[in-house]
Design a protein around this motif. Structure first.
Motif, PDB file in Angstrom:
ATOM      1  N   GLN A  53       5.227   0.209  -9.129  1.00  0.00           N
ATOM      2  CA  GLN A  53       6.089   0.688  -8.055  1.00  0.00           C
ATOM      3  C   GLN A  53       7.305   1.419  -8.604  1.00  0.00           C
ATOM      4  O   GLN A  53       7.695   2.481  -8.089  1.00  0.00           O
ATOM      5  CB  GLN A  53       6.519  -0.488  -7.181  1.00  0.00           C
ATOM      6  N   LYS A  91      -3.742   6.408  -0.983  1.00  0.00           N
ATOM      7  CA  LYS A  91      -3.664   5.170  -0.206  1.00  0.00           C
ATOM      8  C   LYS A  91      -4.704   5.176   0.907  1.00  0.00           C
ATOM      9  O   LYS A  91      -5.318   4.140   1.209  1.00  0.00           O
ATOM     10  CB  LYS A  91      -2.265   5.018   0.399  1.00  0.00           C
ATOM     11  N   GLY A 223       1.552  -2.677  -0.987  1.00  0.00           N
ATOM     12  CA  GLY A 223       2.893  -3.098  -0.596  1.00  0.00           C
ATOM     13  C   GLY A 223       3.799  -1.894  -0.399  1.00  0.00           C
ATOM     14  O   GLY A 223       3.326  -0.783  -0.146  1.00  0.00           O
ATOM     15  N   ILE A 224       5.084  -2.118  -0.528  1.00  0.00           N
ATOM     16  CA  ILE A 224       6.081  -1.065  -0.372  1.00  0.00           C
ATOM     17  C   ILE A 224       7.038  -1.124  -1.565  1.00  0.00           C
ATOM     18  O   ILE A 224       7.534  -2.197  -1.929  1.00  0.00           O
ATOM     19  CB  ILE A 224       6.878  -1.231   0.932  1.00  0.00           C
ATOM     20  N   HIS A 229       8.212   3.496  -0.484  1.00  0.00           N
ATOM     21  CA  HIS A 229       6.908   4.164  -0.487  1.00  0.00           C
ATOM     22  C   HIS A 229       5.795   3.120  -0.384  1.00  0.00           C
ATOM     23  O   HIS A 229       5.646   2.261  -1.255  1.00  0.00           O
ATOM     24  CB  HIS A 229       6.738   4.980  -1.774  1.00  0.00           C
ATOM     25  N   SER A 230       5.005   3.205   0.687  1.00  0.00           N
ATOM     26  CA  SER A 230       3.909   2.257   0.877  1.00  0.00           C
ATOM     27  C   SER A 230       2.707   2.680   0.035  1.00  0.00           C
ATOM     28  O   SER A 230       2.527   3.866  -0.268  1.00  0.00           O
ATOM     29  CB  SER A 230       3.519   2.171   2.355  1.00  0.00           C
ATOM     30  N   HIS A 231       1.877   1.696  -0.319  1.00  0.00           N
ATOM     31  CA  HIS A 231       0.729   1.997  -1.180  1.00  0.00           C
ATOM     32  C   HIS A 231      -0.327   0.902  -1.047  1.00  0.00           C
ATOM     33  O   HIS A 231      -0.057  -0.218  -0.614  1.00  0.00           O
ATOM     34  CB  HIS A 231       1.177   2.097  -2.647  1.00  0.00           C
ATOM     35  N   SER A 232      -1.538   1.264  -1.416  1.00  0.00           N
ATOM     36  CA  SER A 232      -2.621   0.285  -1.545  1.00  0.00           C
ATOM     37  C   SER A 232      -2.600  -0.245  -2.972  1.00  0.00           C
ATOM     38  O   SER A 232      -1.908   0.302  -3.841  1.00  0.00           O
ATOM     39  CB  SER A 232      -3.969   0.960  -1.245  1.00  0.00           C
TER      40      SER A 232
END
Length: 238
Positions: A53, A91, A223-224, A229-232
């Motif tokens: 992240q 994502k 998560g974020i 920034h959100s992500h898988s």
């Protein structure tokens, strides 16, 4: 050519590094997504997901723009942890489940120390899965080219065999050719109902719960980032 391989743990030779970086650039361009690999000795002992992240927040990778389309493989040599995260377009096309599948494909090679082969599988599989519609099983045999060729061959064989069979003439004589319908009929008919038996079986409830984990240390999920920034994601051991 972009620098998409960051081998801070010095796991690759110069030739391996150049080949993998060229491959990541080539395959990533086809999906308009940066396919990134980072290896780290993790001197500060930071969680592997947090490292991924922070890299996205601080380095702002992306194929078309900063903080754009990217999939990142983070390898923590100190704790033998691996995390794969998908951002923006990645994502959507590489959700948690698909990233689990990708990680499970290359994890055995990480465990055996064949890092070049593991990274090649990661790049090629990420590229393959991003070419498939989200929500479908990417490992469905229907998407396998060899399966498609075999199915086409079998279908072609059936068509040819059917045509060859019919070319010999069709048989038009059947039992009705010699049957006198005026003297033929049913002699007798009888139905006898015996009984109906119903069996009841109690279905036990599963009270043990689901482990929720996946092979190799668990899935981890997305998560974020601290930058929003959100992500898988998928994590595990190797």
């Amino acid at each position: 050519m972009k620098t998409l391989i960051h081998d801070e743990a010095n796991l690759l030779s110069a030739e391996e590094y150049d080949a993998l970086n060229a491959m990541a650039n080539e395959y990533g361009a086809k999906r308009e997504t940066d396919i990134i690999i980072i290896t780290s000795n993790n001197a500060n002992n930071i969680d592997v997901k947090e490292m991924t992240q922070d890299f996205y927040d601080n380095e702002a990778p992306g194929y078309d723009k900063p903080h754009g389309n990217a999939v990142i493989l983070m390898l923590d040599i100190k704790n033998r942890d691996v995390y794969v995260g998908g951002f923006q377009k990645a994502k959507k096309y590489l959700d948690d489940d698909r990233l689990d599948k990708i990680r499970n494909k290359f994890a055995p090679d990480l465990s055996s120390g064949d890092y070049k082969r593991a990274f090649e599988k990661y790049i090629k599989t990420a590229h393959k899965y991003m070419g498939l519609k989200p929500g479908v099983n990417p490992d469905n045999p229907l998407f396998n080219i060899w399966f498609q060729l075999a199915a086409a061959g079998i279908f072609g064989g059936i068509v040819v065999s059917t045509m060859a069979y019919r070319s010999g003439g069709r048989i038009t004589i059947n039992r009705r050719t010699y049957e006198d319908a005026s003297t033929s009929g049913i002699v007798d008919h009888q139905d006898r109902y015996l009984r109906t038996t119903t069996t009841k079986r109690k279905i036990e409830r599963n009270t043990g719960g689901s482990s929720g984990g996946r092979g190799g240390g668990g899935g981890g999920g997305g998560g974020i980032t601290r930058g929003g920034h959100s992500h898988s994601g998928s994590r595990g051991k190797f």
